[in-house]
Design a protein around this motif. Sequence first.
Motif, PDB file in Angstrom:
ATOM      1  N   LYS A  49      32.565  26.971  37.974  1.00 29.46           N
ATOM      2  CA  LYS A  49      31.784  26.710  37.071  1.00 29.46           C
ATOM      3  C   LYS A  49      30.835  26.436  38.628  1.00 29.46           C
ATOM      4  CE  LYS A  49      33.281  24.404  33.031  1.00 29.46           C
ATOM      5  NZ  LYS A  49      32.548  23.264  32.777  1.00 29.46           N
ATOM      6  N   PRO A  50      29.548  27.201  38.491  1.00 30.31           N
ATOM      7  CA  PRO A  50      29.025  27.145  39.394  1.00 30.31           C
ATOM      8  C   PRO A  50      28.419  25.157  39.916  1.00 30.31           C
ATOM      9  CG  PRO A  50      27.601  28.373  38.052  1.00 30.31           C
ATOM     10  CD  PRO A  50      28.758  28.186  36.986  1.00 30.31           C
ATOM     11  N   GLN A  51      28.817  25.142  41.233  1.00 30.12           N
ATOM     12  CA  GLN A  51      28.337  23.894  40.833  1.00 30.12           C
ATOM     13  C   GLN A  51      26.561  23.195  40.738  1.00 30.12           C
ATOM     14  OE1 GLN A  51      29.076  21.892  45.040  1.00 30.12           O
ATOM     15  NE2 GLN A  51      31.480  22.209  44.643  1.00 30.12           N
TER      16      GLN A  51
END
Length: 145
Positions: free
Chosen positions: A67-69
Amino acid sequence: MESVKIKQLLEAYFEGTTTLAEEKLLQDYFNNERVADDLVQYQPIFAGLKAAKSERSTRTFALPESKPQSNKAWWYSIAAMLVVAFGVGGFYLSQPNYSQEEKEALEAFEKSKQAMVLLSENLNKGTEQLTVVGQFGKTKDKIFE
């Protein structure tokens, strides 16, 4: 002569002190058809290592997508810094700032307090002595009755 060198390399191999080139030499020797009779017992080890090296997995692995941070970590660190800054600032600002007149009054109060404690101690000593005088009076009255 070659058998002695191979035996030395085997000892070093089992102790874990061989180099990659020496291990390659051992693999080539034991995967060859010409192995000395006293070293035949080690041939299955190197044959198994060769077979393990050529094995490949057919299983497909599905890795979870990362997941994108989010920026939550940044917000948490900023919030923590603000809390610390307000705490330090509040502590610093809560320290009383007395004027010169107030400082002198506090100093005079402390000196007066010390004088009162000293006076109280001396009065207590005097009271103890009066108790002795009172006891003397009672004893005198008993004797003269």
